[in-house]
Design an enzyme around this catalytic site. Sequence first.
Site, PDB file in Angstrom:
ATOM      1  N   GLU A 283       0.833  -1.210   0.000  1.00 49.39           N
ATOM      2  CA  GLU A 283       0.000   0.000   0.000  1.00 49.39           C
ATOM      3  C   GLU A 283       0.865   1.257   0.000  1.00 49.39           C
ATOM      4  O   GLU A 283       0.548   2.244  -0.673  1.00 49.39           O
ATOM      5  CB  GLU A 283      -0.945   0.010   1.212  1.00 49.39           C
ATOM      6  N   GLU A 286       2.219   1.766  -3.396  1.00 47.14           N
ATOM      7  CA  GLU A 286       1.148   2.244  -4.273  1.00 47.14           C
ATOM      8  C   GLU A 286       0.894   3.733  -4.043  1.00 47.14           C
ATOM      9  O   GLU A 286       0.725   4.515  -4.990  1.00 47.14           O
ATOM     10  CB  GLU A 286      -0.121   1.428  -3.990  1.00 47.14           C
ATOM     11  N   CYS A 303      -8.379  -2.781   3.414  1.00 43.58           N
ATOM     12  CA  CYS A 303      -8.293  -3.946   4.309  1.00 43.58           C
ATOM     13  C   CYS A 303      -9.656  -4.470   4.748  1.00 43.58           C
ATOM     14  O   CYS A 303      -9.774  -5.606   5.175  1.00 43.58           O
ATOM     15  CB  CYS A 303      -7.485  -3.594   5.557  1.00 43.58           C
ATOM     16  N   SER A 323      -6.963   1.393  -2.860  1.00 42.39           N
ATOM     17  CA  SER A 323      -5.782   0.565  -3.095  1.00 42.39           C
ATOM     18  C   SER A 323      -6.231  -0.782  -3.632  1.00 42.39           C
ATOM     19  O   SER A 323      -7.275  -1.298  -3.240  1.00 42.39           O
ATOM     20  CB  SER A 323      -5.020   0.369  -1.780  1.00 42.39           C
ATOM     21  N   LYS A 362     -15.303 -11.109   6.837  1.00 38.42           N
ATOM     22  CA  LYS A 362     -14.189 -11.879   6.274  1.00 38.42           C
ATOM     23  C   LYS A 362     -14.669 -13.241   5.752  1.00 38.42           C
ATOM     24  O   LYS A 362     -14.055 -13.820   4.857  1.00 38.42           O
ATOM     25  CB  LYS A 362     -13.095 -12.088   7.329  1.00 38.42           C
ATOM     26  N   GLU A 365     -15.802 -12.384   2.431  1.00 39.77           N
ATOM     27  CA  GLU A 365     -14.656 -12.006   1.609  1.00 39.77           C
ATOM     28  C   GLU A 365     -13.908 -13.229   1.092  1.00 39.77           C
ATOM     29  O   GLU A 365     -13.485 -13.276  -0.071  1.00 39.77           O
ATOM     30  CB  GLU A 365     -13.700 -11.125   2.418  1.00 39.77           C
ATOM     31  N   GLU A 370     -12.531 -13.739  -7.014  1.00 41.07           N
ATOM     32  CA  GLU A 370     -11.250 -13.204  -7.479  1.00 41.07           C
ATOM     33  C   GLU A 370     -10.123 -13.379  -6.457  1.00 41.07           C
ATOM     34  O   GLU A 370      -8.956 -13.124  -6.762  1.00 41.07           O
ATOM     35  CB  GLU A 370     -11.383 -11.713  -7.839  1.00 41.07           C
ATOM     36  N   CYS A 508     -11.412  -2.728  13.745  1.00 39.92           N
ATOM     37  CA  CYS A 508     -11.578  -4.172  13.933  1.00 39.92           C
ATOM     38  C   CYS A 508     -11.780  -4.574  15.391  1.00 39.92           C
ATOM     39  O   CYS A 508     -12.353  -5.626  15.671  1.00 39.92           O
ATOM     40  CB  CYS A 508     -10.374  -4.921  13.364  1.00 39.92           C
TER      41      CYS A 508
END
Length: 579
Positions: A283, A286, A303, A323, A362, A365, A370, A508
């Site tokens: 990150e 980037e 994230c 990102s 998650k 996710e 992908e 989190c």
Amino acid sequence: MLNIKINDVDVQVKEGTTILQACEKINIHIPTLCHLDMHSLGFVNSEANCRVCMVELAHNHKLVPACNTLVKDKMEIRTDTPRVIRTRRTNIELLLSNHPTDCLVCERNGNCELQDLAVLANIKDIRFKGERKIFEPDTSSFSIIRDPNKCILCKRCETMCTNVQSVGTLTSIDRGFETVVGTQYHKPMIDTNCVFCGQCLSVCPTGALTEVNNVRKVYKALNDEEKVVLVQTAPAVRVALGEEFGMEVGSVVTGKMVTALRKIGFDYVFDTDFAADLTTMEEAYEFVDRFKKQENLPILTSCCPSWVKFIEHNFPDMLNIPSTCKSPHEMFGSVAKTYFAEKIGVDPRNIVVVSVMPCVAKKYESARPELGLTEDISDVDYVISTRELAHMIKEYSLDFPSLEDSEFDDPLGESSGAGVIFGSSGGVLEAAVRTAYNMLTGEDLEQLEFKELKEMRGIKESRIEILGKEVKVAVASGLANARRLLESIRDGKAHYDIIEIMACPGGCIGGAGQPLLRGNVSKLEKRMNAIHKEDRDKPIRRSYENKSIKKIYNEYLDAPGSEKAHHLLHTEYSSRAKY
């Protein structure tokens, strides 16, 4: 100030105080169910739907709900009359009359507020046995199970989904006896704009909203002799897991957690903080590239899977600025099934990656198509929450507080303080700035902490000077705050260079997979302080100083932003329908 009497006791309170708040001032407990005060997070639910908190006004003997009735000067309140006690009990019994009695096998057994009230009211049988509403539970998603049969219409989830998260998936539908909190047109959750943050289930007082439980799948993998089962643990888990075992809130239980996971039978125990350092490297690279070119700014950290799905639904015109980095646990899964698989000589198909996360999103996710090496090899196979891990430890009859400390396995277990602070709102951004500063200047950033980013607020800002240029940063937690921030950027009213967004209030540490807060917001601050203490206690606090990170780039990934790193550690986003 107003002068009132509660049960013949003189009390002085400020104007605007509710009866419930006034009673709390003199330690009079009034039972509540729909009420939930998380004011510091921008969330107060005082709909007075359950009518469990009824009190009596002495001057006219009128019954009123304490949670949303404001006190008036010289008001006299009774909380202890036979009429009040009888009314509360009857209202609880009426709720139970339309509620399943499968408590023994309910996910919320032992942690259910309706169950607690029934015990408090000494209810031993169901007196009112009329018709019950019957609905089909919604098990369509990978994260959340919605069982409308257990919905008591408290509206907490609706308030959270609409007001705090600005998502608006859950709403009251139908009328009269058929009223229930559900989705638009009764659509399955998987087909809605739900971002699976789980904040609805974190405030649900019953089992109407629960997480998808993956423990049995993990046990099956552990008992498969052909599989090598790796487990990784997120930074926020280590500062909350102890709460499930009666330990002080904010206790850092990293070493005990590692020992417990080994005793359960995992072949390797790794730290997601290692992958957080990896995420920081990618990150930061980037950001530096965009900052030099002054294009596609601000860069948005990626994230949080709920935040990613939120922007895909609501801001498809801005998908060029997040990102492209995968989240840390997905990066870990990718390197575990490539770099680590080669080191131990195991086919990636025989490696099972289990993530212990503070987050139920998650779970969704890990199923995104992908995020995998191939169509049949996902980066992460199973996700379990902090609560699910606690249940596993209890099943193994482990005396968790007495366990000795042990260390994570190498080479994917070493981390810096920058990796740890990913667990708290503002930490991802702070970690990225520490590394980006070094990439741009070749020097170490002396100011490792940004006080403004550690406050428990929905939107936080800070500035730092790099090479004579001011870098403006912002942090948002809670998706309504994220929406306000993004709209101000799109409208040209605000400019930033880096933005961190987390769906859950506080980051989190307040994830829906953590031990339930039940309105006690002070727990979040204690968890946050514990995260930052672990950062300060780490021998290294910058991601680029992590020897294991240097090693994986030297041996396998070449350099941050390389073609191989991009293939394994980055992803893409898609525009989704807006409801």
